[in-house]
Design an enzyme around this catalytic site. Structure first.
Site, mmCIF file in Angstrom:
data_model
loop_
_atom_site.group_PDB
_atom_site.id
_atom_site.type_symbol
_atom_site.label_atom_id
_atom_site.label_comp_id
_atom_site.label_asym_id
_atom_site.label_seq_id
_atom_site.Cartn_x
_atom_site.Cartn_y
_atom_site.Cartn_z
ATOM 1 C CG ASP A 7 -0.425 0.197 2.528
ATOM 2 O OD1 ASP A 7 0.792 0.426 2.635
ATOM 3 O OD2 ASP A 7 -1.193 0.147 3.512
ATOM 4 C CB CYS A 64 0.313 -2.736 4.748
ATOM 5 S SG CYS A 64 0.034 -3.877 6.113
ATOM 6 C CB THR A 66 1.396 -3.234 11.058
ATOM 7 O OG1 THR A 66 0.167 -3.590 10.390
ATOM 8 C CG2 THR A 66 1.220 -1.915 11.795
ATOM 9 N N GLY A 69 -2.631 -5.793 8.457
ATOM 10 C CA GLY A 69 -3.830 -5.668 7.613
ATOM 11 C C GLY A 69 -3.715 -6.541 6.374
ATOM 12 C CG HIS A 97 8.374 -26.272 11.280
ATOM 13 N ND1 HIS A 97 8.483 -26.282 12.656
ATOM 14 C CD2 HIS A 97 9.492 -26.881 10.804
ATOM 15 C CE1 HIS A 97 9.628 -26.869 12.998
ATOM 16 N NE2 HIS A 97 10.265 -27.232 11.896
ATOM 17 N NE ARG A 108 3.144 4.101 8.370
ATOM 18 C CZ ARG A 108 1.873 4.489 8.210
ATOM 19 N NH1 ARG A 108 0.900 3.905 8.889
ATOM 20 N NH2 ARG A 108 1.586 5.451 7.359
ATOM 21 N NE ARG A 131 7.437 -32.598 13.859
ATOM 22 C CZ ARG A 131 8.691 -32.269 13.557
ATOM 23 N NH1 ARG A 131 9.364 -32.984 12.676
ATOM 24 N NH2 ARG A 131 9.269 -31.234 14.128
ATOM 25 C CG HIS A 132 6.549 -29.795 9.672
ATOM 26 N ND1 HIS A 132 6.269 -29.351 10.941
ATOM 27 C CD2 HIS A 132 7.855 -30.161 9.677
ATOM 28 C CE1 HIS A 132 7.363 -29.423 11.687
ATOM 29 N NE2 HIS A 132 8.341 -29.924 10.937
ATOM 30 N NE ARG A 135 2.210 -31.196 13.747
ATOM 31 C CZ ARG A 135 3.401 -31.297 14.315
ATOM 32 N NH1 ARG A 135 4.395 -30.535 13.920
ATOM 33 N NH2 ARG A 135 3.599 -32.150 15.283
HETATM 34 C C1 RB5 Z 1 -2.362 2.522 6.619
HETATM 35 O O1 RB5 Z 1 -2.416 3.671 7.389
HETATM 36 C C2 RB5 Z 1 -2.163 1.310 7.528
HETATM 37 O O2 RB5 Z 1 -3.306 1.082 8.275
HETATM 38 C C3 RB5 Z 1 -1.797 0.087 6.705
HETATM 39 O O3 RB5 Z 1 -0.636 0.322 5.997
HETATM 40 C C4 RB5 Z 1 -1.528 -1.194 7.478
HETATM 41 O O4 RB5 Z 1 -0.567 -1.004 8.461
HETATM 42 C C5 RB5 Z 1 -2.697 -1.927 7.960
HETATM 43 O O5 RB5 Z 1 -2.596 -2.954 8.639
#
Ligand code: RB5
Length: 147
Positions: A7, A64, A66, A69, A97, A108, A131-132, A135
């Protein structure tokens, strides 16, 4: 072939990862986003995940802010095995695994050098089977029970 998408928060990191893919001599498809205009990560996650489960791409990388999302959205597509990694050990084990087929990163959260190391390890690590595999087969059973 590797699919990659991000994104608007992750254009720079996507560029760094693409440089790594090129250096490794891997073919890739950049599925967007291509500008800093706000981009809705679920749309990119769905598009890339569908391409991976269809077999059009062997693996996918989603970035993205984090990684969270993207991972939630991509995990809604049956057949995905999504991991969010901010360390090398998890990246390696997610392949060995869990046979992860989509790696999510947080632009970020991790710096570009660590992110490239994570991607490098993830791409090189092989699923161990045994075994993996038993699963992993249970993932498909969980998906069937949702229908
Ligand atoms: C965008 O602001 C942010 O929410 C997106 O990049 C992401 O981190 C969502 O999980």
């Amino acid at each position: 072939m590797i699919a990659i998408a991000c994104d608007h928060t992750a254009l720079h990191l996507k560029g760094e990862i693409i440089s790594l893919l090129k250096a490794k001599g891997l073919e890739y498809e950049d599925m967007g986003t291509y500008s800093e205009e706000r981009a809705e990560y679920p749309e990119y996650a769905e598009k890339l995940a569908l391409s991976v489960v269809s077999g059009a791409h062997e693996k996918g990388i989603l970035i993205c802010g984090t990684g969270i999302g993207m991972s939630i959205a991509a995990g809604k597509v049956n057949g995905t095995r999504v991991c969010v990694c901010s360390d090398c050990y998890s990246a390696k084990l997610s392949r060995q695994h869990n046979d992860s087929n989509i790696l999510c990163l947080g632009a970020r959260v991790v710096g570009s050098e660590l992110a490239k190391m994570i991607v490098d390890i993830w791409l090189d690590a092989k699923f161990e089977g045994g075994r993996h595999a038993e699963r992993i087969a249970k993932f498909a059973e969980i998906e069937k029970r949702q229908k």
